[in-house]
Design a protein around this motif. Sequence first.
Motif, short mmCIF file in Angstrom:
data_model
loop_
_atom_site.label_atom_id
_atom_site.label_comp_id
_atom_site.label_asym_id
_atom_site.label_seq_id
_atom_site.Cartn_x
_atom_site.Cartn_y
_atom_site.Cartn_z
N THR A 96 0.85 -1.22 0.00
CA THR A 96 0.10 0.05 0.08
C THR A 96 0.81 1.12 0.02
O THR A 96 2.12 1.23 0.22
CB THR A 96 -0.80 0.13 1.06
OG1 THR A 96 -0.27 0.29 2.43
CG2 THR A 96 -1.78 -0.99 1.27
N THR A 97 0.22 2.35 -0.27
CA THR A 97 1.08 3.56 -0.13
C THR A 97 1.18 3.96 1.17
O THR A 97 2.52 4.88 1.57
CB THR A 97 0.36 4.64 -1.16
OG1 THR A 97 -1.11 4.76 -0.31
CG2 THR A 97 0.25 4.54 -2.51
N TRP A 98 0.45 3.64 2.21
CA TRP A 98 0.76 4.14 3.45
C TRP A 98 1.62 3.21 4.26
O TRP A 98 1.74 3.52 5.40
CB TRP A 98 -0.55 4.12 4.06
CG TRP A 98 -1.69 3.22 3.78
CD1 TRP A 98 -2.52 3.04 3.02
CD2 TRP A 98 -1.74 1.93 4.55
NE1 TRP A 98 -3.21 1.98 3.03
CE2 TRP A 98 -2.82 1.16 4.05
CE3 TRP A 98 -0.99 1.50 5.59
CZ2 TRP A 98 -3.02 0.03 4.76
CZ3 TRP A 98 -1.52 0.31 6.30
CH2 TRP A 98 -2.24 -0.32 5.63
N CYS A 99 2.05 2.16 3.61
CA CYS A 99 2.84 1.19 4.42
C CYS A 99 4.44 1.48 4.62
O CYS A 99 5.02 1.73 3.89
CB CYS A 99 2.74 -0.14 3.65
SG CYS A 99 3.79 -1.33 4.37
N THR A 100 4.80 1.83 5.95
CA THR A 100 6.04 2.18 6.26
C THR A 100 6.99 1.02 5.95
O THR A 100 8.21 1.42 5.38
CB THR A 100 6.31 2.38 7.81
OG1 THR A 100 5.73 1.46 8.59
CG2 THR A 100 5.54 3.78 7.96
N TYR A 101 6.89 -0.35 6.03
CA TYR A 101 7.57 -1.16 5.73
C TYR A 101 7.90 -1.71 4.08
O TYR A 101 8.95 -1.97 3.85
CB TYR A 101 7.01 -2.60 6.53
CG TYR A 101 7.39 -2.74 7.88
CD1 TYR A 101 8.63 -2.71 8.57
CD2 TYR A 101 6.21 -2.76 8.80
CE1 TYR A 101 8.80 -2.57 9.68
CE2 TYR A 101 6.43 -2.82 10.17
CZ TYR A 101 7.64 -2.69 10.62
OH TYR A 101 8.00 -2.62 11.94
N CYS A 102 6.72 -1.23 3.49
CA CYS A 102 6.81 -1.16 2.04
C CYS A 102 7.80 -0.28 1.46
O CYS A 102 8.71 -0.36 0.52
CB CYS A 102 5.46 -0.75 1.35
SG CYS A 102 4.29 -2.14 1.81
N GLU A 103 7.93 1.04 2.24
CA GLU A 103 9.00 1.96 1.80
C GLU A 103 10.32 1.60 2.26
O GLU A 103 11.49 1.68 1.87
CB GLU A 103 8.76 3.16 2.68
CG GLU A 103 9.64 4.43 2.12
CD GLU A 103 9.51 4.71 0.79
OE1 GLU A 103 8.53 4.30 0.12
OE2 GLU A 103 10.61 5.02 0.30
N ASP A 104 10.62 0.61 3.47
CA ASP A 104 11.78 -0.10 3.81
C ASP A 104 12.16 -0.92 2.81
O ASP A 104 13.34 -1.05 2.38
CB ASP A 104 11.47 -0.49 5.33
CG ASP A 104 11.27 0.47 6.21
OD1 ASP A 104 11.80 1.55 6.06
OD2 ASP A 104 10.90 -0.03 7.44
N TYR A 105 11.09 -1.76 2.27
CA TYR A 105 11.63 -2.61 1.28
C TYR A 105 12.09 -1.81 -0.01
O TYR A 105 13.20 -2.01 -0.54
CB TYR A 105 10.30 -3.38 0.71
CG TYR A 105 10.24 -4.78 1.17
CD1 TYR A 105 10.93 -5.64 0.91
CD2 TYR A 105 8.82 -5.06 2.31
CE1 TYR A 105 10.89 -6.88 1.55
CE2 TYR A 105 8.77 -6.19 2.71
CZ TYR A 105 9.79 -7.26 2.46
OH TYR A 105 9.54 -8.40 3.15
N ASN A 106 11.43 -0.67 -0.31
CA ASN A 106 11.98 0.17 -1.54
C ASN A 106 13.32 0.72 -1.24
O ASN A 106 14.24 0.60 -2.18
CB ASN A 106 11.13 1.36 -1.52
CG ASN A 106 9.61 0.93 -2.13
OD1 ASN A 106 9.50 -0.27 -2.75
ND2 ASN A 106 8.72 1.85 -1.89
#
Length: 156
Positions: free
Chosen positions: A66-76
């Motif tokens: 999701t766009t609001w997922c902080t762990y997704c940003e960590d993956y990025n």
Amino acid sequence: MSPRKILTIVFLAALLGIGYQSMNAAPVLSDQSYSYHGETKWHTNFSSARAVAVNQDKPILVYFWTTWCTYCEDYNQNVYSDPAVRAHLDDFVLVAVNLDNNSPEASRLKQQYGATYPPQHVAITQQGQQLAKINGYAKKKAFIDYLERAQRRANQ
């Protein structure tokens, strides 16, 4: 017209110009075919990605985000940007599914693989059989281990 009004108009025009320029200079994060995570391109249409997987004889890695997922940003920032991870990702056809997308295809994938929160990755065969699943965030080494395990199962 008073100098104060002229300065106000010039200030507002400059502010609008800066806003317009910054909106048009922003990087494209997705297009009709791909969503971009880190330095990787992910298909957004599962059906076309599956056709690519069949054509290239590769398994599929489905990434629920999701766009609001902080762990997704960590993956990025920390995982997908790593050259060793990208080398392993090349062994898969990548599909990104935004969990906030309620299209019939996204809903079917979310239900089929039990994706209820981001981030989740599911490695599957071209026929949809689950090879491996990782729930939540995994650091680079654990993520690579997961990809290698999925690849071994795909080759059996």
